[in-house]
Scaffold this motif. Structure first.
Motif, short mmCIF file in Angstrom:
data_model
loop_
_atom_site.label_atom_id
_atom_site.label_comp_id
_atom_site.label_asym_id
_atom_site.label_seq_id
_atom_site.Cartn_x
_atom_site.Cartn_y
_atom_site.Cartn_z
N TYR A 1 -37.23 -100.96 -39.10
CA TYR A 1 -36.69 -101.64 -40.28
C TYR A 1 -35.21 -101.90 -40.03
CZ TYR A 1 -35.89 -102.83 -45.20
OH TYR A 1 -35.58 -103.48 -46.37
N PRO A 2 -34.80 -103.16 -39.94
CA PRO A 2 -33.40 -103.49 -39.63
C PRO A 2 -32.49 -103.28 -40.84
CG PRO A 2 -34.63 -105.50 -40.01
CD PRO A 2 -35.62 -104.37 -40.12
N VAL A 3 -32.12 -102.02 -41.09
CA VAL A 3 -31.34 -101.68 -42.28
C VAL A 3 -30.02 -102.45 -42.33
CG1 VAL A 3 -30.16 -99.82 -43.52
CG2 VAL A 3 -32.38 -99.40 -42.47
N ASP A 4 -29.33 -102.52 -41.20
CA ASP A 4 -28.03 -103.19 -41.18
C ASP A 4 -28.17 -104.67 -41.52
OD1 ASP A 4 -25.11 -103.15 -40.49
OD2 ASP A 4 -25.77 -104.58 -38.98
N PHE A 5 -29.17 -105.33 -40.94
CA PHE A 5 -29.39 -106.75 -41.22
C PHE A 5 -29.76 -106.98 -42.68
CE2 PHE A 5 -32.69 -110.06 -41.71
CZ PHE A 5 -31.89 -111.18 -41.52
N ILE A 6 -30.69 -106.17 -43.19
CA ILE A 6 -31.14 -106.32 -44.58
C ILE A 6 -29.99 -106.05 -45.55
CG2 ILE A 6 -32.68 -105.42 -46.36
CD1 ILE A 6 -34.09 -107.12 -44.29
N THR A 7 -29.19 -105.02 -45.24
CA THR A 7 -28.06 -104.70 -46.10
C THR A 7 -27.06 -105.85 -46.16
OG1 THR A 7 -28.28 -102.33 -45.60
CG2 THR A 7 -26.17 -103.07 -46.51
N ARG A 8 -26.77 -106.44 -44.99
CA ARG A 8 -25.85 -107.57 -44.96
C ARG A 8 -26.45 -108.78 -45.70
NH1 ARG A 8 -21.70 -107.36 -41.14
NH2 ARG A 8 -21.71 -105.47 -39.86
N ALA B 1 -25.76 -93.10 -55.51
CA ALA B 1 -25.99 -94.26 -54.65
C ALA B 1 -26.04 -93.85 -53.18
CB ALA B 1 -24.90 -95.30 -54.86
N VAL B 2 -26.92 -94.51 -52.42
CA VAL B 2 -27.06 -94.22 -50.99
C VAL B 2 -25.76 -94.52 -50.25
CG1 VAL B 2 -28.36 -94.80 -48.90
CG2 VAL B 2 -29.54 -94.71 -51.11
N PHE B 3 -24.99 -95.50 -50.72
CA PHE B 3 -23.72 -95.84 -50.07
C PHE B 3 -22.78 -94.64 -50.01
CE2 PHE B 3 -24.38 -100.51 -50.52
CZ PHE B 3 -23.97 -100.86 -49.24
N ASN B 4 -22.92 -93.71 -50.98
CA ASN B 4 -22.05 -92.53 -50.96
C ASN B 4 -22.32 -91.67 -49.72
OD1 ASN B 4 -20.80 -93.08 -53.49
ND2 ASN B 4 -22.62 -92.34 -54.53
N TYR B 5 -23.57 -91.63 -49.31
CA TYR B 5 -23.92 -90.89 -48.09
C TYR B 5 -23.30 -91.57 -46.87
CZ TYR B 5 -26.71 -89.58 -44.03
OH TYR B 5 -27.10 -89.19 -42.77
N LEU B 6 -23.34 -92.91 -46.85
CA LEU B 6 -22.77 -93.64 -45.73
C LEU B 6 -21.26 -93.42 -45.65
CD1 LEU B 6 -24.74 -97.01 -46.07
CD2 LEU B 6 -25.30 -95.03 -44.65
N PHE B 7 -20.59 -93.45 -46.81
CA PHE B 7 -19.15 -93.19 -46.84
C PHE B 7 -18.84 -91.77 -46.35
CE2 PHE B 7 -18.27 -96.53 -50.35
CZ PHE B 7 -18.03 -97.49 -49.37
N ALA B 8 -19.64 -90.80 -46.82
CA ALA B 8 -19.43 -89.41 -46.42
C ALA B 8 -19.65 -89.24 -44.92
CB ALA B 8 -20.36 -88.49 -47.20
N ILE C 1 -37.06 -101.58 -51.40
CA ILE C 1 -37.62 -101.19 -50.11
C ILE C 1 -36.57 -100.48 -49.26
CG2 ILE C 1 -38.59 -102.07 -47.95
CD1 ILE C 1 -39.88 -104.32 -49.60
N THR C 2 -35.35 -100.99 -49.27
CA THR C 2 -34.27 -100.37 -48.50
C THR C 2 -33.92 -99.00 -49.05
OG1 THR C 2 -33.38 -102.58 -48.02
CG2 THR C 2 -31.93 -100.71 -47.61
N LEU C 3 -34.02 -98.83 -50.36
CA LEU C 3 -33.81 -97.51 -50.96
C LEU C 3 -34.81 -96.51 -50.39
CD1 LEU C 3 -32.60 -95.53 -53.05
CD2 LEU C 3 -34.23 -96.46 -54.71
N GLY C 4 -36.09 -96.90 -50.34
CA GLY C 4 -37.11 -96.02 -49.78
C GLY C 4 -36.88 -95.73 -48.31
N VAL C 5 -36.47 -96.76 -47.57
CA VAL C 5 -36.16 -96.58 -46.15
C VAL C 5 -35.00 -95.60 -45.98
CG1 VAL C 5 -35.22 -97.74 -44.11
CG2 VAL C 5 -37.04 -98.82 -45.43
N SER C 6 -33.97 -95.74 -46.79
CA SER C 6 -32.80 -94.86 -46.69
C SER C 6 -33.17 -93.42 -47.00
CB SER C 6 -31.71 -95.33 -47.65
OG SER C 6 -31.29 -96.64 -47.33
#
Length: 291
Positions: A29-36, A251-258, A193-198
């Motif tokens: 699952y291309p998370v980076d592409f889907i997120t962008r 939010a999942v973004f908080n994990y990415l920032f951390a 879907i991306t939430l579930g993937v994350s």
């Protein structure tokens, strides 16, 4: 009432469950592409499609943004007390306290619970949280110039265009309205879907600490959102949606920032995971009270 609540939560569970199962089955699952894609095309289109034709006046739009901003700042101030209570660094808890998942999970819940009439308010809260997250959040995590990040955020321009349309009482040309409506269609499903993937990709430890945080944060967010919305003078529908949005899980973004800042990413992952699972229990209860 139970049937109505199930109808609201079923699409959310199905979308996130699909992403979770997709990863567990070993599919890429291309998370980076889907997120962008969602961030640069889907979300701006969703903002334009929802706000440009929404039955919401400029004053109420501004009031909703103000109320959301005040709740975010209130939760930021409460972080210092919560940090002492949970014996954690306030720097680690600040982002999870301030930035709920108003996008991936909040927008679908608002859409299916309150319909198109309330969706504009949900979008308004989401973009307010996003503006804080990618400016103040980026600055606190030392991720470059926050002003530069803001300028490069397409959603900001979608908000400005929407506000101009609201203030002037005009609408988008039919060809543009149809285009952004089409482009916005993939946003909410991909968010879920991306939430579930994350969630499937996060390694979680210390579930107890995540549960403790959620049990402290959710009542604080609900009370703050309810009283601030009343103080600002939001209409009842906007008040309910502000409460629901600000009570969304971390939010999942908080994990990415951390992860990028190396501020206890494993602990933050537990906050994201536990709060999301707990949301499946308390969100239906919250909706039953507010709907």
């Amino acid at each position: 009432m139970l049937a109505e609540l199930f109808a609201v939560m079923a699409p959310v569970l199905a979308g996130a469950g699909l992403g979770f199962l997709w990863i567990r089955l070993g599919h890429p699952y291309p998370v980076d592409f889907i997120t962008r894609l969602v961030f640069n095309i889907g979300t701006p289109s969703l903002v334009l499609a929802s706000l440009a034709g929404a039955d919401i006046d400029a004053a109420t739009f501004g009031q909703t943004m103000l109320a959301a901003a005040l709740v975010i700042l209130t939760m930021g101030g409460a972080t210092f007390l919560v940090a002492k209570l949970l014996r954690r660094s306030w720097r680690v808890l600040l982002a999870p306290m301030m930035y709920p998942n108003t996008g991936n999970m909040g927008l679908p819940v608002v859409l299916y619970a309150f319909g198109s009439a309330g969706f504009a308010y949900g979008i308004t809260v989401m973009v307010t949280v996003s503006l804080f997250q990618f400016t103040l959040g980026a600055a606190l995590n030392s991720q470059g110039n926050p002003l530069k990040t803001l300028v490069k955020t397409p959603t900001v321009y979608a908000i400005l265009i929407s506000m101009a349309l609201l203030l002037t009482g005009t609408s988008l040309p039919p060809w543009l309205a149809n285009t952004v409506d089409l482009m916005s269609g993939f946003t909410v499903p991909l968010m879920l879907i991306t939430l579930g993937v994350s969630l499937a990709s996060i390694q979680v430890k210390n579930l107890r600490s995540g549960l403790e945080f959620s049990l402290v944060r959710i009542p604080l967010a609900a009370v703050a959102a309810w009283f601030i919305a009343g103080w600002v003078g939001l209409p009842p529908l906007a008040q309910s949606i502000l409460v629901v949005q600000m009570c969304m899980p971390v939010a999942v973004f908080n994990y990415l920032f951390a992860q990028r800042a190396q501020r206890e990413p494993v602990y933050v992952a537990s906050l994201v995971f536990c709060s999301t699972l707990l949301a499946l229990v308390y969100i239906p209860v919250l909706l039953a009270i507010l709907m």
